[in-house]
Design an enzyme around this catalytic site. Structure first.
Site, PDB file in Angstrom:
ATOM      1  N   LYS A  39      50.162  37.871  65.258  1.00  0.00           N
ATOM      2  CA  LYS A  39      50.789  38.983  65.982  1.00  0.00           C
ATOM      3  C   LYS A  39      49.758  40.081  66.241  1.00  0.00           C
ATOM      4  O   LYS A  39      49.322  40.768  65.333  1.00  0.00           O
ATOM      5  CB  LYS A  39      51.961  39.582  65.203  1.00  0.00           C
ATOM      6  CG  LYS A  39      52.785  40.483  66.127  1.00  0.00           C
ATOM      7  CD  LYS A  39      53.553  41.572  65.421  1.00  0.00           C
ATOM      8  CE  LYS A  39      52.744  42.799  65.099  1.00  0.00           C
ATOM      9  NZ  LYS A  39      52.252  43.571  66.257  1.00  0.00           N
ATOM     10  N   GLY A  57      45.069  46.727  58.801  1.00  0.00           N
ATOM     11  CA  GLY A  57      45.701  47.924  59.357  1.00  0.00           C
ATOM     12  C   GLY A  57      45.782  49.011  58.304  1.00  0.00           C
ATOM     13  O   GLY A  57      44.939  49.077  57.407  1.00  0.00           O
ATOM     14  N   SER A  58      46.805  49.832  58.390  1.00  0.00           N
ATOM     15  CA  SER A  58      46.899  50.996  57.504  1.00  0.00           C
ATOM     16  C   SER A  58      47.367  50.606  56.100  1.00  0.00           C
ATOM     17  O   SER A  58      48.081  49.610  55.927  1.00  0.00           O
ATOM     18  CB  SER A  58      47.854  52.027  58.089  1.00  0.00           C
ATOM     19  OG  SER A  58      49.162  51.505  58.129  1.00  0.00           O
ATOM     20  N   THR A  59      46.988  51.403  55.139  1.00  0.00           N
ATOM     21  CA  THR A  59      47.398  51.152  53.753  1.00  0.00           C
ATOM     22  C   THR A  59      48.917  51.258  53.623  1.00  0.00           C
ATOM     23  O   THR A  59      49.542  50.471  52.904  1.00  0.00           O
ATOM     24  CB  THR A  59      46.678  52.148  52.814  1.00  0.00           C
ATOM     25  OG1 THR A  59      45.274  51.890  52.914  1.00  0.00           O
ATOM     26  CG2 THR A  59      47.100  51.988  51.367  1.00  0.00           C
ATOM     27  N   GLU A  99      43.546  43.996  54.393  1.00  0.00           N
ATOM     28  CA  GLU A  99      42.327  44.768  54.645  1.00  0.00           C
ATOM     29  C   GLU A  99      42.807  46.068  55.267  1.00  0.00           C
ATOM     30  O   GLU A  99      43.375  46.064  56.354  1.00  0.00           O
ATOM     31  CB  GLU A  99      41.425  43.960  55.571  1.00  0.00           C
ATOM     32  CG  GLU A  99      39.992  44.420  55.497  1.00  0.00           C
ATOM     33  CD  GLU A  99      39.703  45.417  56.577  1.00  0.00           C
ATOM     34  OE1 GLU A  99      39.680  46.625  56.234  1.00  0.00           O
ATOM     35  OE2 GLU A  99      39.541  45.027  57.725  1.00  0.00           O
ATOM     36  N   CYS A 115      37.574  50.638  60.184  1.00  0.00           N
ATOM     37  CA  CYS A 115      38.102  50.789  58.819  1.00  0.00           C
ATOM     38  C   CYS A 115      37.003  51.174  57.837  1.00  0.00           C
ATOM     39  O   CYS A 115      37.246  51.908  56.895  1.00  0.00           O
ATOM     40  CB  CYS A 115      38.817  49.528  58.377  1.00  0.00           C
ATOM     41  SG  CYS A 115      37.854  48.061  58.650  1.00  0.00           S
ATOM     42  N   GLU A 146      42.223  59.141  55.581  1.00  0.00           N
ATOM     43  CA  GLU A 146      41.594  58.451  56.707  1.00  0.00           C
ATOM     44  C   GLU A 146      42.050  59.087  58.018  1.00  0.00           C
ATOM     45  O   GLU A 146      43.244  59.204  58.270  1.00  0.00           O
ATOM     46  CB  GLU A 146      41.988  56.971  56.691  1.00  0.00           C
ATOM     47  CG  GLU A 146      41.335  56.176  57.796  1.00  0.00           C
ATOM     48  CD  GLU A 146      41.624  54.688  57.698  1.00  0.00           C
ATOM     49  OE1 GLU A 146      42.800  54.297  57.689  1.00  0.00           O
ATOM     50  OE2 GLU A 146      40.660  53.914  57.622  1.00  0.00           O
TER      51      GLU A 146
HETATM   52  P1  NAI Z   1      49.515  49.840  61.401  1.00  0.00           P
HETATM   53  O1  NAI Z   1      48.966  49.425  60.100  1.00  0.00           O
HETATM   54  O2  NAI Z   1      50.930  50.316  61.378  1.00  0.00           O
HETATM   55  O3  NAI Z   1      49.416  48.608  62.446  1.00  0.00           O
HETATM   56  C1  NAI Z   1      48.575  47.507  62.307  1.00  0.00           C
HETATM   57  C2  NAI Z   1      49.328  46.223  62.639  1.00  0.00           C
HETATM   58  O4  NAI Z   1      50.465  46.102  61.790  1.00  0.00           O
HETATM   59  C3  NAI Z   1      49.880  46.163  64.063  1.00  0.00           C
HETATM   60  O5  NAI Z   1      49.800  44.828  64.531  1.00  0.00           O
HETATM   61  C4  NAI Z   1      51.327  46.561  63.869  1.00  0.00           C
HETATM   62  O6  NAI Z   1      52.173  46.050  64.868  1.00  0.00           O
HETATM   63  C5  NAI Z   1      51.647  45.920  62.543  1.00  0.00           C
HETATM   64  N1  NAI Z   1      52.778  46.530  61.829  1.00  0.00           N
HETATM   65  C6  NAI Z   1      53.160  47.836  61.834  1.00  0.00           C
HETATM   66  N2  NAI Z   1      54.234  48.004  61.056  1.00  0.00           N
HETATM   67  C7  NAI Z   1      54.563  46.811  60.550  1.00  0.00           C
HETATM   68  C8  NAI Z   1      55.588  46.339  59.673  1.00  0.00           C
HETATM   69  N3  NAI Z   1      56.488  47.165  59.154  1.00  0.00           N
HETATM   70  N4  NAI Z   1      55.603  45.031  59.351  1.00  0.00           N
HETATM   71  C9  NAI Z   1      54.683  44.186  59.834  1.00  0.00           C
HETATM   72  N5  NAI Z   1      53.718  44.573  60.674  1.00  0.00           N
HETATM   73  C10 NAI Z   1      53.643  45.861  61.032  1.00  0.00           C
HETATM   74  O7  NAI Z   1      48.551  50.936  61.999  1.00  0.00           O
HETATM   75  P2  NAI Z   1      48.698  51.890  63.286  1.00  0.00           P
HETATM   76  O8  NAI Z   1      50.029  52.565  63.277  1.00  0.00           O
HETATM   77  O9  NAI Z   1      48.319  51.148  64.504  1.00  0.00           O
HETATM   78  O10 NAI Z   1      47.571  52.975  62.981  1.00  0.00           O
HETATM   79  C11 NAI Z   1      47.778  54.015  62.029  1.00  0.00           C
HETATM   80  C12 NAI Z   1      46.569  54.198  61.153  1.00  0.00           C
HETATM   81  O11 NAI Z   1      46.283  53.000  60.457  1.00  0.00           O
HETATM   82  C13 NAI Z   1      45.259  54.514  61.864  1.00  0.00           C
HETATM   83  O12 NAI Z   1      45.147  55.860  62.174  1.00  0.00           O
HETATM   84  C14 NAI Z   1      44.272  54.084  60.831  1.00  0.00           C
HETATM   85  O13 NAI Z   1      44.121  55.085  59.866  1.00  0.00           O
HETATM   86  C15 NAI Z   1      44.903  52.871  60.199  1.00  0.00           C
HETATM   87  N6  NAI Z   1      44.386  51.616  60.788  1.00  0.00           N
HETATM   88  C16 NAI Z   1      43.416  50.949  60.102  1.00  0.00           C
HETATM   89  C17 NAI Z   1      42.852  49.825  60.637  1.00  0.00           C
HETATM   90  C18 NAI Z   1      41.799  49.082  59.916  1.00  0.00           C
HETATM   91  O14 NAI Z   1      40.959  48.462  60.554  1.00  0.00           O
HETATM   92  N7  NAI Z   1      41.808  49.048  58.609  1.00  0.00           N
HETATM   93  C19 NAI Z   1      43.241  49.319  61.963  1.00  0.00           C
HETATM   94  C20 NAI Z   1      44.329  50.050  62.564  1.00  0.00           C
HETATM   95  C21 NAI Z   1      44.845  51.173  61.982  1.00  0.00           C
END
Ligand code: NAI
Ligand code: MG
Length: 502
Positions: A192, A245-247, A267, A301, A402
């Site tokens: 996804k 993605g996010s913690t 991660e 990240c 972050e």
């Molecule tokens: P997010 O962690 O919510 O999204 C990342 C992925 O998780 C996307 O594919 C999203 O659709 C999916 N996702 C979101 N909620 C979910 C749930 N409840 N169940 C399953 N999958 C879910 O991050 P977002 O909102 O895009 O960005 C927010 C913050 O997260 C950023 O500002 C950054 O600090 C951090 N982030 C860190 C990343 C990294 O490389 N470690 C990459 C993206 C965001």
């Protein structure tokens, strides 16, 4: 929908290509069962690019069933590792062949400079796939001697149906990091993508098909995190979830994965320190420190977002760093070859950075540079100035949380002890960097930093041959390198009784 319901698009750089818009399930292109869509936005202009299908709970269910069938199908289950490797090799070759189109889509949808998409990200995608292609016939077990009556052997088996949830900062590269080892080990996948960047992976799906992977081995379902992501993470017939993605979201995923005790790799976020000791080569430290936070719009990240500089070199460092930002961080159109920094991926990310700028000011830190949206010719787009804060103390939110943008704090320290304490003083432990010309100090400090990765005299120098991941709240498990295979295979022990009677 043989072509993925493709629409012909022309990107701002003049490249024309067929953009699939469907869900890729069981080797077929299908529509969302609920008729939902995601409209992809160009972050440079805020204009819609195209709407793609968004998967529902039922679509995820269909994709998981397709992945389960493919896992048990002899065409995949019994395929020799060498031939799995050849499929991955073919896919890597197709990525090379289509790299201009893939890089164009990536830049249009994400906002990252085209030169970066083309020269860094697409090389990373093909390189990672090729690296794991080589491992596909080298994932094997051991023979274990016990007594004259018994021996045992182990085999490495795929984990099964793997759910992969990826972010928007490196859409295709993150997909490759997860697909490469999963497929090398013989798993099947439901992937996804992030809702901010749904496009490049759909074009890539056609390359997966062209490479010859059996239907259902790779399924790609765009959708919203709270719907499709949640359905995947909580699905009872999924054996593993890998997430970047996010913690905060990782914690939800861990909870959902508990329902059937899924294997997990997470991660997540970081607040990675970069330490510059008095004896560092200043110019080298400045260049890496700048790239380590300002590359990819700061949306990395492992971005080294906390620079810690020893007192004796602090003023010189500050002057040189600010000069580097002024000279290198050109903000603007990501298709312009002179651009270093494109727009942030979305309005939400831009607003998040603006909020942290207000927080930093309210906390009493000194705004040294930037701090404003970057005005552009069209007056549109999610552009922000590279932003530098000093006068930061370790309790401040801008030192702890972050931001995920071109936003850095620079602090002063006196002793090595103090530097290590500052490095370790957050909930995170992803990357870290140490600049010194003193060999023993470099290795001593590297061991004391709580992080999954340490760069000595560089920053964010990621490499698919080297394990990647975090400690503390930066994640669980490792991707890349040989360690990446462990995340996608399980060890079965087979005991062989030669003659002993019960
Ligand atoms: P997010 O962690 O919510 O999204 C990342 C992925 O998780 C996307 O594919 C999203 O659709 C999916 N996702 C979101 N909620 C979910 C749930 N409840 N169940 C399953 N999958 C879910 O991050 P977002 O909102 O895009 O960005 C927010 C913050 O997260 C950023 O500002 C950054 O600090 C951090 N982030 C860190 C990343 C990294 O490389 N470690 C990459 C993206 C965001
Ligand atoms: Mg977009």
């Amino acid at each position: 929908m043989a072509d993925g319901c493709a629409v012909q698009l022309t990107a701002p750089n003049g490249v024309t290509f067929p953009q699939p818009t469907g869900l890729f399930i069981g080797g077929q292109w299908v529509k969302s069962s609920l008729g939902k869509t995601i409209t992809s936005i160009d972050p440079s202009t805020e204009k819609p690019i195209v709407a793609v299908q968004a998967g529902s709970v039922k679509d995820i269910d269909d994709a998981v069933s397709a992945a389960r069938r493919a896992l048990q199908d002899p065409s995949w289950r019994d395929l020799p590792g060498t031939e799995r490797g050849q499929l991955l090799h073919r896919l890597a070759g197709l990525v090379d062949e289509h790299k201009e189109t893939l890089a164009t889509i990536e830049t249009w949808d994400n906002g990252k400079p085209y030169s970066v998409s083309l020269n860094e990200d697409m090389g990373e995608v093909a390189g990672t796939l090729r690296y794991y292609a080589g491992f596909a016939d080298k994932v094997f077990g051991q023979v274990i001697e016990t007594t004259a009556d018994k021996f045992a052997y182990t085999i490495r088996e795929p984990i099964g149906v793997c759910g992969q949830i990826i972010p928007w900062n490196y859409p295709l590269a993150m997909a490759a990091w997860k697909l490469g080892p999963a497929l090398a080990c013989g798993n099947t996948v439901v992937l996804k993508p992030a809702e901010q960047t749904p496009l490049s992976i759909l074009y890539f799906a056609n390359l997966v098909r062209q490479a010859g992977f059996p239907p259902g081995v790779v399924n790609i379902v765009n959708g919203f995190g709270a719907e499709a992501g949640k359905a995947l993470a909580s699905h009872e017939d999924v054996d593993k979830i890998a997430f970047t993605g996010s913690t905060a979201t990782a914690k939800d995923i861990m909870r959902m994965a508990a329902s059937n005790l899924k294997n997990i790799t997470l991660e997540t976020g970081g607040k990675s320190p970069l330490v510059v000791f008095d004896d560092a080569e200043l110019e080298n430290a400045v260049e890496w420190a700048h790239a380590g936070i300002m590359s990819n719009q700061g949306q990395i990240c492992t971005a080294t977002s906390r620079i810690l500089v020893q007192a004796g070199i602090f003023d010189q460092f500050m002057e040189a760093f600010k000069k580097q930002v002024r000279n290198v961080s050109t903000v603007g159109d990501p298709f312009d070859s002179n651009t270093f920094q494109g727009p942030q991926v979305s309005k939400a990310q831009l607003d998040r950075i603006k909020d942290f700028i207000s927080v930093g000011k309210a906390e009493g830190a000194n705004l040294e540079m930037g701090g404003q949206p970057q005005a552009t010719a069209g007056g549109k787009g999610y552009f922000i100035q590279p932003t530098v804060f000093t006068g930061v103390n370790p309790q401040m939110r801008i030192f702890q949380e972050e931001v995920f943008g071109p936003f850095v704090t620079i602090s002063k320290f006196e002793s090595e002890e103090e530097a290590v304490a500052l490095c370790n003083g957050t909930q995170y432990g992803l990357g870290s960097a140490v600049f010194t010309t003193n060999l023993t100090k470099a290795h001593r400090v590297a061991r004391r930093i709580e992080a999954g990765m340490v760069w000595i005299n560089s920053s964010n120098d990621s490499d698919w041959r080297i394990p990647f991941g975090g400690v503390k709240q930066s994640g669980i498990g490792r991707e890349l390198g040989e360690a990446g295979l462990e995340a996608y295979s399980t060890v079965k022990a087979i005991h062989v009784n030669m003659r002993s009677k019960l």
